[in-house]
Design a protein around this motif. Structure first.
Motif, mmCIF file in Angstrom:
data_model
loop_
_atom_site.group_PDB
_atom_site.id
_atom_site.type_symbol
_atom_site.label_atom_id
_atom_site.label_comp_id
_atom_site.label_asym_id
_atom_site.label_seq_id
_atom_site.Cartn_x
_atom_site.Cartn_y
_atom_site.Cartn_z
ATOM 1 N N TYR A 227 0.936 -0.813 0.120
ATOM 2 C CA TYR A 227 0.063 0.459 -0.134
ATOM 3 C C TYR A 227 0.721 1.132 -0.134
ATOM 4 C CZ TYR A 227 -3.170 3.335 1.110
ATOM 5 O OH TYR A 227 -3.955 4.684 1.756
ATOM 6 N N ASN A 228 2.279 1.798 0.408
ATOM 7 C CA ASN A 228 2.572 2.524 1.033
ATOM 8 C C ASN A 228 3.927 2.325 -0.039
ATOM 9 O OD1 ASN A 228 1.420 3.718 3.523
ATOM 10 N ND2 ASN A 228 2.516 1.922 4.806
ATOM 11 N N LEU A 229 4.530 1.870 -0.848
ATOM 12 C CA LEU A 229 4.793 1.733 -1.634
ATOM 13 C C LEU A 229 4.923 2.699 -2.699
ATOM 14 C CD1 LEU A 229 7.857 -0.981 -0.542
ATOM 15 C CD2 LEU A 229 7.998 1.108 -0.757
ATOM 16 N N PRO A 230 3.813 2.088 -3.193
ATOM 17 C CA PRO A 230 3.534 2.745 -4.699
ATOM 18 C C PRO A 230 3.037 4.496 -4.658
ATOM 19 C CG PRO A 230 2.526 1.059 -4.410
ATOM 20 C CD PRO A 230 3.486 0.824 -3.182
ATOM 21 N N VAL A 231 2.896 4.824 -3.368
ATOM 22 C CA VAL A 231 3.170 6.003 -2.853
ATOM 23 C C VAL A 231 4.454 6.347 -2.639
ATOM 24 C CG1 VAL A 231 2.279 7.907 -1.264
ATOM 25 C CG2 VAL A 231 0.833 5.870 -1.371
ATOM 26 N N MET A 232 5.462 6.117 -2.258
ATOM 27 C CA MET A 232 7.027 6.511 -1.918
ATOM 28 C C MET A 232 7.656 6.752 -3.382
ATOM 29 S SD MET A 232 7.586 7.216 0.770
ATOM 30 C CE MET A 232 9.464 7.350 -0.243
ATOM 31 N N ASN A 233 6.795 5.467 -4.318
ATOM 32 C CA ASN A 233 7.300 5.169 -5.734
ATOM 33 C C ASN A 233 6.643 6.730 -6.785
ATOM 34 O OD1 ASN A 233 8.785 3.142 -5.353
ATOM 35 N ND2 ASN A 233 6.986 1.892 -6.096
ATOM 36 N N ASN B 52 -8.663 1.021 5.169
ATOM 37 C CA ASN B 52 -9.197 1.431 5.878
ATOM 38 C C ASN B 52 -9.029 1.786 7.224
ATOM 39 O OD1 ASN B 52 -11.354 0.940 4.497
ATOM 40 N ND2 ASN B 52 -11.996 -0.872 4.847
ATOM 41 N N TRP B 53 -9.443 3.417 7.753
ATOM 42 C CA TRP B 53 -8.574 3.591 9.496
ATOM 43 C C TRP B 53 -9.784 3.824 9.619
ATOM 44 C CZ3 TRP B 53 -8.265 9.022 11.408
ATOM 45 C CH2 TRP B 53 -7.127 8.705 12.569
ATOM 46 N N ASP B 54 -9.751 3.526 11.060
ATOM 47 C CA ASP B 54 -10.883 3.715 12.283
ATOM 48 C C ASP B 54 -9.982 5.125 13.070
ATOM 49 O OD1 ASP B 54 -12.556 3.869 14.193
ATOM 50 O OD2 ASP B 54 -13.619 1.772 14.550
ATOM 51 N N PRO B 55 -11.020 5.952 13.088
ATOM 52 C CA PRO B 55 -10.767 7.257 13.595
ATOM 53 C C PRO B 55 -10.782 6.429 15.153
ATOM 54 C CG PRO B 55 -11.920 7.670 12.603
ATOM 55 C CD PRO B 55 -11.852 7.116 12.221
ATOM 56 N N ASP B 56 -11.956 6.221 15.508
ATOM 57 C CA ASP B 56 -12.017 6.029 17.204
ATOM 58 C C ASP B 56 -10.675 5.127 17.390
ATOM 59 O OD1 ASP B 56 -13.979 7.574 16.799
ATOM 60 O OD2 ASP B 56 -15.588 6.007 16.168
ATOM 61 N N TYR C 246 -6.212 -3.681 6.300
ATOM 62 C CA TYR C 246 -5.560 -3.088 4.369
ATOM 63 C C TYR C 246 -6.107 -4.595 3.964
ATOM 64 C CZ TYR C 246 -1.704 -0.478 5.877
ATOM 65 O OH TYR C 246 -0.968 0.204 6.858
ATOM 66 N N TYR C 247 -6.529 -4.182 3.206
ATOM 67 C CA TYR C 247 -7.390 -5.323 2.178
ATOM 68 C C TYR C 247 -6.818 -5.498 0.434
ATOM 69 C CZ TYR C 247 -10.430 -1.014 1.100
ATOM 70 O OH TYR C 247 -10.448 0.020 -0.013
ATOM 71 N N VAL C 248 -7.728 -6.150 -0.400
ATOM 72 C CA VAL C 248 -6.759 -6.409 -1.418
ATOM 73 C C VAL C 248 -8.079 -5.993 -2.459
ATOM 74 C CG1 VAL C 248 -6.484 -8.636 -3.344
ATOM 75 C CG2 VAL C 248 -5.461 -8.629 -0.781
ATOM 76 N N LEU C 249 -7.343 -5.132 -3.521
ATOM 77 C CA LEU C 249 -8.434 -4.834 -4.859
ATOM 78 C C LEU C 249 -8.038 -5.451 -5.926
ATOM 79 C CD1 LEU C 249 -7.509 -0.874 -4.065
ATOM 80 C CD2 LEU C 249 -9.649 -1.994 -3.134
ATOM 81 N N SER C 250 -9.341 -5.892 -6.344
ATOM 82 C CA SER C 250 -9.288 -6.191 -7.829
ATOM 83 C C SER C 250 -8.501 -5.652 -8.985
ATOM 84 C CB SER C 250 -10.442 -6.891 -8.447
ATOM 85 O OG SER C 250 -11.102 -5.314 -8.577
ATOM 86 N N PHE C 251 -7.471 -6.139 -9.882
ATOM 87 C CA PHE C 251 -6.366 -5.390 -10.457
ATOM 88 C C PHE C 251 -7.510 -4.725 -12.126
ATOM 89 C CE2 PHE C 251 -3.162 -5.431 -13.717
ATOM 90 C CZ PHE C 251 -2.644 -4.241 -14.067
ATOM 91 N N PRO C 252 -7.518 -3.605 -12.120
ATOM 92 C CA PRO C 252 -8.372 -2.805 -13.317
ATOM 93 C C PRO C 252 -7.237 -3.561 -15.142
ATOM 94 C CG PRO C 252 -6.502 -1.196 -12.653
ATOM 95 C CD PRO C 252 -6.382 -2.718 -11.560
ATOM 96 N N LEU C 253 -7.301 -4.802 -15.092
ATOM 97 C CA LEU C 253 -6.677 -5.157 -16.863
ATOM 98 C C LEU C 253 -6.683 -4.633 -17.330
ATOM 99 C CD1 LEU C 253 -4.902 -7.569 -17.644
ATOM 100 C CD2 LEU C 253 -6.854 -8.661 -17.409
ATOM 101 N N SER C 254 -8.464 -4.500 -17.831
ATOM 102 C CA SER C 254 -8.289 -3.771 -18.990
ATOM 103 C C SER C 254 -8.110 -1.915 -19.113
ATOM 104 C CB SER C 254 -9.738 -3.407 -18.796
ATOM 105 O OG SER C 254 -10.653 -2.795 -18.243
ATOM 106 N N ARG C 255 -8.233 -1.493 -17.507
ATOM 107 C CA ARG C 255 -7.141 -0.376 -17.918
ATOM 108 C C ARG C 255 -5.625 -0.747 -17.819
ATOM 109 N NH1 ARG C 255 -6.921 2.752 -12.859
ATOM 110 N NH2 ARG C 255 -7.737 1.527 -11.837
#
Length: 253
Positions: free
Chosen positions: A57-63, A210-214, A220-229
């Protein structure tokens, strides 16, 4: 044909053997290693079960922040000799303009490959040392492939800017601007964010958060990869490459 290609690649390597261009990806990789060490050291033992997902999750943001700048520096180091020395007219008498662009591109691509492979080894090393659990091969390879693919498109633009500019300040400025624009695009609406090339390092991420402020608990959860995009992005990347090459070929020298 193969011998000619190998000879041209070797010639490109010889041109930059004293520029220490390899230190650029190694330096950026070293920074990411230190940052990853800091991230893992701040985690609680109970969070290590999601350690791999945290990294993906964090490394793509750093990239998004680092790689446009890194690529602009690499392209500048590789292309600066011909531009500064004003030797393009001489080179074009011995080599086709198209092949000149192609082999410059391949030479820059070697350094990006070093960085991406280094990132992959870094993830596996820290995951093993810190017992982050079992890595999902699909997420691992999607991360490496998308990082490399986005970098190839950014490189097309940065190399063109470096070859077209008498001063490398403009390409470096575009690289810095792309880094921050890509980072800010993560907060844009999705239709707008998809117009920002530099933001695709994170846009192709397959891990959400997902971050719970309380409770201040992060999940962290896995998303589907947007292959067509992604396939559409690759097609656009090929188009951008040939447009950039055509611009350099038509440049008056």
């Amino acid at each position: 044909m193969i011998s000619i290609t190998a000879r041209q690649l070797r010639a490109e390597r010889q041109k930059i053997r004293h520029t220490k261009a390899l230190l650029v990806p190694l330096g950026f990789l070293g920074f990411e290693i230190l940052w990853t060490m800091w991230q893992l050291s701040s985690m609680k033992p109970s969070e290590f079960s999601q350690g791999y997902l945290m990294l993906f999750y964090n490394l793509p943001v750093m990239n998004t922040l680092l790689m446009p700048l890194m690529i602009s520096v690499i392209a500048s180091r590789v292309c600066d000799m011909e531009v500064k020395g004003d030797t393009l007219k001489i080179l074009y008498t011995m080599q086709k303009q198209e092949s000149f662009f192609d082999f410059k591109y391949l030479n820059c691509l070697r350094y990006i490959t070093v960085f991406v492979i280094g990132q992959g080894l870094m993830i596996l090393f820290f995951g093993t040392v810190n017992h982050l659990g079992t890595i999902r091969p699909s997420i691992f390879f999607i991360y490496l492939i998308t990082t490399f693919a986005v970098s190839t498109v950014v490189l097309s633009i940065q190399q063109t800017l470096s070859l077209m500019s008498h001063s490398q300040l403009l390409p470096l400025g575009i690289g810095i601007g792309g880094s921050f624009l890509g980072l800010f695009s993560l907060f844009f609406p999705k239709p707008v964010a998809r117009l920002v090339l530099w933001g695709y390092y994170a846009n192709f991420s397959v891990v959400g958060m997902n971050w719970d402020p309380d409770t201040r608990i992060i999940d962290y959860y896995v998303l589907s990869f947007p292959l067509s995009r992604f396939l559409l992005f690759l097609a656009a990347g090929v188009f951008i490459y040939f447009i950039c090459r055509m611009i350099v070929v038509k440049k008056e020298v």
